[in-house]
Scaffold this active site. Structure first.
Site, PDB file in Angstrom:
ATOM      1  N   CYS A 113       0.562  -1.220   0.007  1.00  0.00           N
ATOM      2  CA  CYS A 113      -0.192  -0.086  -0.133  1.00  0.00           C
ATOM      3  C   CYS A 113       0.754   1.302  -0.008  1.00  0.00           C
ATOM      4  CB  CYS A 113      -0.752  -0.153   1.343  1.00  0.00           C
ATOM      5  SG  CYS A 113      -2.218  -1.350   1.207  1.00  0.00           S
ATOM      6  N   HIS A 250      -3.478   7.426   1.805  1.00  0.00           N
ATOM      7  CA  HIS A 250      -3.778   6.028   1.417  1.00  0.00           C
ATOM      8  C   HIS A 250      -5.180   5.767   2.251  1.00  0.00           C
ATOM      9  CE1 HIS A 250      -4.037   1.879   0.809  1.00  0.00           C
ATOM     10  NE2 HIS A 250      -3.554   1.519   1.927  1.00  0.00           N
ATOM     11  N   ASN A 280      -9.928  -0.072  -0.506  1.00  0.00           N
ATOM     12  CA  ASN A 280      -8.509   0.125  -0.274  1.00  0.00           C
ATOM     13  C   ASN A 280      -8.168  -0.672  -1.847  1.00  0.00           C
ATOM     14  OD1 ASN A 280      -6.024  -0.206  -0.086  1.00  0.00           O
ATOM     15  ND2 ASN A 280      -6.170  -1.157   2.136  1.00  0.00           N
TER      16      ASN A 280
HETATM   17  O1  UT7 Z   1      -3.613  -0.845   3.534  1.00  0.00           O
HETATM   18  C1  UT7 Z   1      -3.038  -1.551   4.420  1.00  0.00           C
HETATM   19  C2  UT7 Z   1      -3.333  -0.894   5.495  1.00  0.00           C
HETATM   20  N1  UT7 Z   1      -4.331  -1.776   6.119  1.00  0.00           N
HETATM   21  C3  UT7 Z   1      -5.363  -1.076   6.910  1.00  0.00           C
HETATM   22  O2  UT7 Z   1      -4.886  -0.080   7.313  1.00  0.00           O
HETATM   23  C4  UT7 Z   1      -6.414  -2.026   7.423  1.00  0.00           C
HETATM   24  C5  UT7 Z   1      -6.488  -1.676   8.988  1.00  0.00           C
HETATM   25  N2  UT7 Z   1      -7.325  -2.558   9.599  1.00  0.00           N
HETATM   26  C6  UT7 Z   1      -8.758  -2.101   9.756  1.00  0.00           C
HETATM   27  O3  UT7 Z   1      -9.209  -1.183   8.898  1.00  0.00           O
HETATM   28  C7  UT7 Z   1      -9.699  -2.683  10.824  1.00  0.00           C
HETATM   29  O4  UT7 Z   1      -8.926  -3.360  11.761  1.00  0.00           O
HETATM   30  C8  UT7 Z   1     -10.839  -3.732   9.972  1.00  0.00           C
HETATM   31  C9  UT7 Z   1     -11.705  -2.841   9.428  1.00  0.00           C
HETATM   32  C10 UT7 Z   1     -10.024  -4.523   9.172  1.00  0.00           C
HETATM   33  C11 UT7 Z   1     -11.509  -4.317  11.316  1.00  0.00           C
HETATM   34  O5  UT7 Z   1     -12.169  -3.477  11.943  1.00  0.00           O
HETATM   35  P1  UT7 Z   1     -12.037  -3.621  13.511  1.00  0.00           P
HETATM   36  O6  UT7 Z   1     -12.958  -2.564  14.263  1.00  0.00           O
HETATM   37  O7  UT7 Z   1     -10.666  -3.642  13.989  1.00  0.00           O
HETATM   38  O8  UT7 Z   1     -12.786  -4.996  13.731  1.00  0.00           O
HETATM   39  P2  UT7 Z   1     -12.203  -6.369  14.518  1.00  0.00           P
HETATM   40  O9  UT7 Z   1     -11.356  -6.852  13.520  1.00  0.00           O
HETATM   41  O10 UT7 Z   1     -11.763  -6.083  15.654  1.00  0.00           O
HETATM   42  O11 UT7 Z   1     -13.377  -7.084  14.277  1.00  0.00           O
HETATM   43  C12 UT7 Z   1     -14.610  -6.776  15.175  1.00  0.00           C
HETATM   44  C13 UT7 Z   1     -15.655  -7.919  15.126  1.00  0.00           C
HETATM   45  C14 UT7 Z   1     -15.336  -9.364  15.117  1.00  0.00           C
HETATM   46  O12 UT7 Z   1     -16.166 -10.050  15.638  1.00  0.00           O
HETATM   47  P3  UT7 Z   1     -16.098 -10.456  17.295  1.00  0.00           P
HETATM   48  O13 UT7 Z   1     -14.660 -11.224  17.307  1.00  0.00           O
HETATM   49  O14 UT7 Z   1     -16.301  -9.044  18.048  1.00  0.00           O
HETATM   50  O15 UT7 Z   1     -17.340 -11.428  17.292  1.00  0.00           O
HETATM   51  C15 UT7 Z   1     -15.071  -9.872  13.711  1.00  0.00           C
HETATM   52  O16 UT7 Z   1     -15.111 -11.181  13.492  1.00  0.00           O
HETATM   53  O17 UT7 Z   1     -16.242  -7.784  13.749  1.00  0.00           O
HETATM   54  C16 UT7 Z   1     -16.107  -9.025  12.934  1.00  0.00           C
HETATM   55  N3  UT7 Z   1     -15.872  -8.906  11.680  1.00  0.00           N
HETATM   56  C17 UT7 Z   1     -16.895  -8.565  10.724  1.00  0.00           C
HETATM   57  N4  UT7 Z   1     -18.316  -8.369  11.093  1.00  0.00           N
HETATM   58  C18 UT7 Z   1     -19.210  -8.421   9.913  1.00  0.00           C
HETATM   59  C19 UT7 Z   1     -14.868  -8.688  10.895  1.00  0.00           C
HETATM   60  N5  UT7 Z   1     -15.122  -8.554   9.865  1.00  0.00           N
HETATM   61  C20 UT7 Z   1     -16.549  -8.367   9.590  1.00  0.00           C
HETATM   62  C21 UT7 Z   1     -17.282  -8.131   8.515  1.00  0.00           C
HETATM   63  N6  UT7 Z   1     -18.535  -8.070   8.583  1.00  0.00           N
HETATM   64  N7  UT7 Z   1     -16.995  -7.883   7.343  1.00  0.00           N
END
Ligand code: UT7
Length: 323
Positions: A113, A250, A280
């Protein structure tokens, strides 16, 4: 003194859009979750047979038309991608041939990225050193091809696209005195390799693999590293956030964009946001955002732009550009 002046920019997005609602029919997710956690509403997906080089070539043609520069004048192509057409030769070489360019150098840069910022830095340094005069700097990706469409934690985040800028080596005098790339700052920390990677490759598995990401961890590092690298850029140039007309980040997650702007004390209206429509697009996201801001008249000649990105590696970096 020689400066790399941005002579033009262009973008290309595949015709097909994939909405959150469509994704919710394939994996256990919802439009509400994706919008709230990422700001993404839809993303573009390359058609079958549409390759990274196809996206890159169209963006490059548009950038050349915008710059009113003939393809034959280009003597350097630096193409940032993590999704090349083939392992080799470089996608940049294919684009060179498709553009009818028969001279100069063409190669790919791999910084995921952060790829466009790395590519911009490489081209800028070649131009400032006097080795080349006219560079195409391209970010192009088909991330849809490396997504695990059963992993809701990653497949909802990424999209395909390409953006390009034409850089020209110009003497820094007269109206060009303050224009162009003012600085670039690049960083890497390979210890964070396992937080964001593709689980395949020619030397390890012999397959191209799928993207794997520990999203929460990446998020945490992104907010810290991006705040540090934008401060570093401003400090190195004796500037403050007040001097910045546009933050062109980005586009990984709207919450990361908001956090970076907030730390800088920059109003949200000064941030170019495309993540809602593009998702992204990895190395393509910064030049796509530049092209969007330039095309709708927000980014104007003479304005100061702060570009930043962070991605797998980890890699991260910034560029300050006077448009
Ligand atoms: O470009 C390179 C750099 N990349 C980035 O900068 C990405 C950085 N990370 C992010 O943008 C975020 O961490 C994400 C968008 C990937 C995830 O958001 P989050 O608020 O950190 O969520 P999480 O991974 O902590 O997940 C929270 C909950 C989990 O469920 P439980 O364990 O709390 O029951 C996940 O399983 O959300 C669940 N979850 C989803 N639910 C519905 C994860 N993905 C999804 C989804 N739809 N697509």
């Amino acid at each position: 003194m020689i400066r790399s002046v941005v002579a033009g920019c262009g973008a290309y997005l595949p015709a097909r859009t994939l909405t959150n609602e469509e994704l919710a029919q394939k994996v256990d997710t919802s439009d509400a979750w994706i919008v709230e956690r990422t700001g993404i509403r839809e993303r573009h997906i390359a058609a079958e047979g549409e390759l990274t080089s196809d996206l890159a070539r169209i963006a490059a043609e548009r950038a050349l038309a915008d710059a009113r520069i003939a393809a034959e004048e280009v003597d350097l192509i630096v193409l940032a991608t993590a999704t090349p057409d083939l392992t080799f030769p470089a996608t940049a070489a294919k684009v060179q041939s498709q553009l009818g360019i028969r001279r100069g150098a063409a190669f790919d840069i791999q910084a995921v990225c952060t790829g466009f910022i790395y590519a911009l830095a490489v081209a800028d340094n070649f131009l400032k050193a006097g080795q080349f005069k006219t560079a195409l700097v391209i970010g192009a990706e088909t991330f849809s091809r490396i997504l695990d469409w059963n992993d809701r934690g990653t497949c909802v985040l990424f999209g395909d696209g390409a953006g390009a800028v034409v850089l020209r080596a110009e003497e820094a005098r007269g109206t060009n005195r303050d224009r162009g790339v003012l600085s670039t700052h690049l960083h890497a920390d390979g210890r964070q390799h396992d937080l964001l990677y593709v689980d395949g490759g020619p030397s390890s598995t012999g397959t191209s693999g799928f993207l794997r990401m520990a999203g929460k961890e990446v998020f945490r590092h992104a907010v810290v590293n991006l705040a540090a690298v934008v401060d570093e850029a401003l400090h190195a140039n004796g500037l403050t956030a007040k001097d910045v007309d546009w933050l062109v980040p980005h586009q990984a997650n709207k919450r990361i964009l908001d956090a970076t702007a907030r730390k800088l004390g920059l109003a949200p209206e000064k941030v170019i946001v495309t993540v809602d429509k593009h998702g992204n697009t990895s190395a393509a996201s910064v030049p796509l955002a530049l092209a969007a801001g330039a095309a709708d008249g927000r980014i104007k000649p003479g304005q100061l732009l702060l570009l930043e990105a962070m991605g797998g590696g980890f890699t991260w970096g910034s560029a300050l550009v006077r448009w």
